[in-house]
Design a protein around this motif. Sequence first.
Motif, PDB file in Angstrom:
ATOM      1  N   SER A 169      39.943  41.737  57.174  1.00  0.00           N
ATOM      2  CA  SER A 169      38.621  41.273  57.092  1.00  0.00           C
ATOM      3  C   SER A 169      38.570  40.113  56.637  1.00  0.00           C
ATOM      4  CB  SER A 169      38.146  42.732  55.744  1.00  0.00           C
ATOM      5  OG  SER A 169      38.005  43.626  55.876  1.00  0.00           O
ATOM      6  N   LEU A 170      38.875  39.638  55.644  1.00  0.00           N
ATOM      7  CA  LEU A 170      39.332  37.954  55.327  1.00  0.00           C
ATOM      8  C   LEU A 170      39.121  37.209  56.921  1.00  0.00           C
ATOM      9  CD1 LEU A 170      42.059  38.018  52.511  1.00  0.00           C
ATOM     10  CD2 LEU A 170      39.271  37.738  53.014  1.00  0.00           C
ATOM     11  N   ALA A 171      38.958  37.743  58.084  1.00  0.00           N
ATOM     12  CA  ALA A 171      39.685  36.676  59.477  1.00  0.00           C
ATOM     13  C   ALA A 171      38.256  36.998  59.748  1.00  0.00           C
ATOM     14  CB  ALA A 171      40.414  38.084  60.510  1.00  0.00           C
ATOM     15  N   LEU A 172      37.331  37.751  59.549  1.00  0.00           N
ATOM     16  CA  LEU A 172      36.147  37.838  60.112  1.00  0.00           C
ATOM     17  C   LEU A 172      35.077  36.897  58.778  1.00  0.00           C
ATOM     18  CD1 LEU A 172      35.532  41.800  60.364  1.00  0.00           C
ATOM     19  CD2 LEU A 172      36.120  39.525  61.835  1.00  0.00           C
ATOM     20  N   ASP A 173      35.511  37.443  57.649  1.00  0.00           N
ATOM     21  CA  ASP A 173      34.480  36.531  56.711  1.00  0.00           C
ATOM     22  C   ASP A 173      35.097  34.630  56.347  1.00  0.00           C
ATOM     23  OD1 ASP A 173      33.585  38.865  55.142  1.00  0.00           O
ATOM     24  OD2 ASP A 173      35.679  39.283  54.053  1.00  0.00           O
ATOM     25  N   LEU A 174      36.480  34.321  57.067  1.00  0.00           N
ATOM     26  CA  LEU A 174      37.036  33.091  56.561  1.00  0.00           C
ATOM     27  C   LEU A 174      36.332  32.442  57.943  1.00  0.00           C
ATOM     28  CD1 LEU A 174      40.132  33.655  54.104  1.00  0.00           C
ATOM     29  CD2 LEU A 174      37.375  33.375  53.605  1.00  0.00           C
ATOM     30  N   GLY A 175      36.317  33.340  59.368  1.00  0.00           N
ATOM     31  CA  GLY A 175      36.127  32.123  60.879  1.00  0.00           C
ATOM     32  C   GLY A 175      35.133  31.633  60.634  1.00  0.00           C
ATOM     33  N   ASP A 176      34.446  31.827  59.553  1.00  0.00           N
ATOM     34  CA  ASP A 176      32.862  30.348  60.218  1.00  0.00           C
ATOM     35  C   ASP A 176      33.328  29.451  58.901  1.00  0.00           C
ATOM     36  OD1 ASP A 176      30.396  31.730  60.693  1.00  0.00           O
ATOM     37  OD2 ASP A 176      30.217  32.499  59.066  1.00  0.00           O
ATOM     38  N   HIS A 177      34.846  28.908  58.926  1.00  0.00           N
ATOM     39  CA  HIS A 177      35.165  27.670  57.931  1.00  0.00           C
ATOM     40  C   HIS A 177      35.784  27.480  58.393  1.00  0.00           C
ATOM     41  CE1 HIS A 177      32.735  28.782  54.144  1.00  0.00           C
ATOM     42  NE2 HIS A 177      33.051  30.230  54.479  1.00  0.00           N
ATOM     43  N   GLY A 178      36.219  27.926  59.437  1.00  0.00           N
ATOM     44  CA  GLY A 178      37.603  27.350  60.518  1.00  0.00           C
ATOM     45  C   GLY A 178      38.869  28.121  60.056  1.00  0.00           C
ATOM     46  N   VAL A 179      39.024  29.001  59.084  1.00  0.00           N
ATOM     47  CA  VAL A 179      40.426  29.455  58.290  1.00  0.00           C
ATOM     48  C   VAL A 179      41.046  30.417  58.946  1.00  0.00           C
ATOM     49  CG1 VAL A 179      40.974  30.573  56.322  1.00  0.00           C
ATOM     50  CG2 VAL A 179      40.110  28.342  56.309  1.00  0.00           C
ATOM     51  N   ARG A 180      41.922  30.449  59.373  1.00  0.00           N
ATOM     52  CA  ARG A 180      42.651  31.619  60.257  1.00  0.00           C
ATOM     53  C   ARG A 180      43.328  32.946  59.566  1.00  0.00           C
ATOM     54  NH1 ARG A 180      45.936  30.696  63.975  1.00  0.00           N
ATOM     55  NH2 ARG A 180      46.351  28.805  63.820  1.00  0.00           N
ATOM     56  N   VAL A 181      43.291  33.987  59.608  1.00  0.00           N
ATOM     57  CA  VAL A 181      44.228  34.851  58.947  1.00  0.00           C
ATOM     58  C   VAL A 181      44.980  35.613  60.137  1.00  0.00           C
ATOM     59  CG1 VAL A 181      44.643  36.761  56.831  1.00  0.00           C
ATOM     60  CG2 VAL A 181      42.982  34.781  57.175  1.00  0.00           C
ATOM     61  N   ASN A 182      45.835  36.144  60.160  1.00  0.00           N
ATOM     62  CA  ASN A 182      46.777  36.895  60.875  1.00  0.00           C
ATOM     63  C   ASN A 182      47.469  37.389  59.999  1.00  0.00           C
ATOM     64  OD1 ASN A 182      45.545  36.707  63.747  1.00  0.00           O
ATOM     65  ND2 ASN A 182      45.799  34.344  63.289  1.00  0.00           N
ATOM     66  N   ALA A 183      48.373  38.684  60.889  1.00  0.00           N
ATOM     67  CA  ALA A 183      49.763  39.086  60.223  1.00  0.00           C
ATOM     68  C   ALA A 183      51.055  39.127  61.340  1.00  0.00           C
ATOM     69  CB  ALA A 183      49.143  40.233  59.413  1.00  0.00           C
ATOM     70  N   VAL A 184      52.086  39.271  60.708  1.00  0.00           N
ATOM     71  CA  VAL A 184      53.166  39.692  61.688  1.00  0.00           C
ATOM     72  C   VAL A 184      53.992  40.787  61.015  1.00  0.00           C
ATOM     73  CG1 VAL A 184      55.780  39.038  61.800  1.00  0.00           C
ATOM     74  CG2 VAL A 184      54.243  37.653  62.746  1.00  0.00           C
ATOM     75  N   ALA A 185      53.822  41.839  62.026  1.00  0.00           N
ATOM     76  CA  ALA A 185      54.740  42.936  61.714  1.00  0.00           C
ATOM     77  C   ALA A 185      55.759  43.454  62.256  1.00  0.00           C
ATOM     78  CB  ALA A 185      53.467  44.171  61.740  1.00  0.00           C
ATOM     79  N   PRO A 186      56.962  42.911  61.283  1.00  0.00           N
ATOM     80  CA  PRO A 186      58.404  43.407  61.555  1.00  0.00           C
ATOM     81  C   PRO A 186      58.828  45.046  61.149  1.00  0.00           C
ATOM     82  CG  PRO A 186      58.196  41.578  60.108  1.00  0.00           C
ATOM     83  CD  PRO A 186      57.037  42.189  59.781  1.00  0.00           C
TER      84      PRO A 186
END
Length: 258
Positions: A169-186
């Motif tokens: 959800s944050l990836a969607l909200d912050l994309g306009d600001h050029g901020v990427r949000v991802n996760a690694v799932a070990p």
Amino acid sequence: MAWARYPYEGRVVLVTGAGSGIGRSIARGFLEQGATVVVLGRTASSLRTTVQDHPEDRSLVLVCDVTDRAEVGRSVADLLARFGRLDIVISNAGWCEPSDLETFDDDAWHRMHAVNVDAFIILARAVLPALKTSRGNIVAISSVSGIRGDWNQFAYNATKGALNAMVQSLALDLGDHGVRVNAVAPAFTDTQLTRQRLEDPVFAARLLDRLALDRPATPEDIARAVLFLASPDAGYITGAIIPVDGGTTASSGTPRPI
């Protein structure tokens, strides 16, 4: 160990839970790539061990409780006062303990939720103004337990599932600001905290039966994925939950053929 090379010189990276295990490997990976790294955790001596043997002008140790909004805010202010910018945030601090619905008490639930869910929100709020300025990115350390179920871990799975949802959800909200949000799932990772379980031959055999690559992950395996996701090479990846799990989530749960 040899790392793939990414252009991290001049970048400032914050890593929480950096005193051991996965967090320590991530911090050292960024340091070896030339980044300036701020390590944050609860034990100063462990954090200092993480950054030892690396240039003092490219590291900062901050002792902080990640569930305390005021402490996190002060820590982010301190790193900005020292280095003037923040480009990458690795939200690694986490907590896991077995949970059975009939015996798991409210205090344990609140503790796990505070570390695995609330702390991510607190951190994201604190760093967001700086990341908007730098058009930086966040990588959260989640778990395959947030993607699929586990025996006796319903509470941990619930918190990691919530973390995955927040990342997307944050990836969607912050994309306009050029901020990427991802996760690694070990999946299960061989660290000082987990090695005792690997020494149990029954547990080890059951674990390896789930792993296509026939070994548990090392902290360096996870760090490699993080360094890629935070890099310009992953510049069009956001909202991704990437399993680094030796094939764990590729299986339907059936045992290996005899």
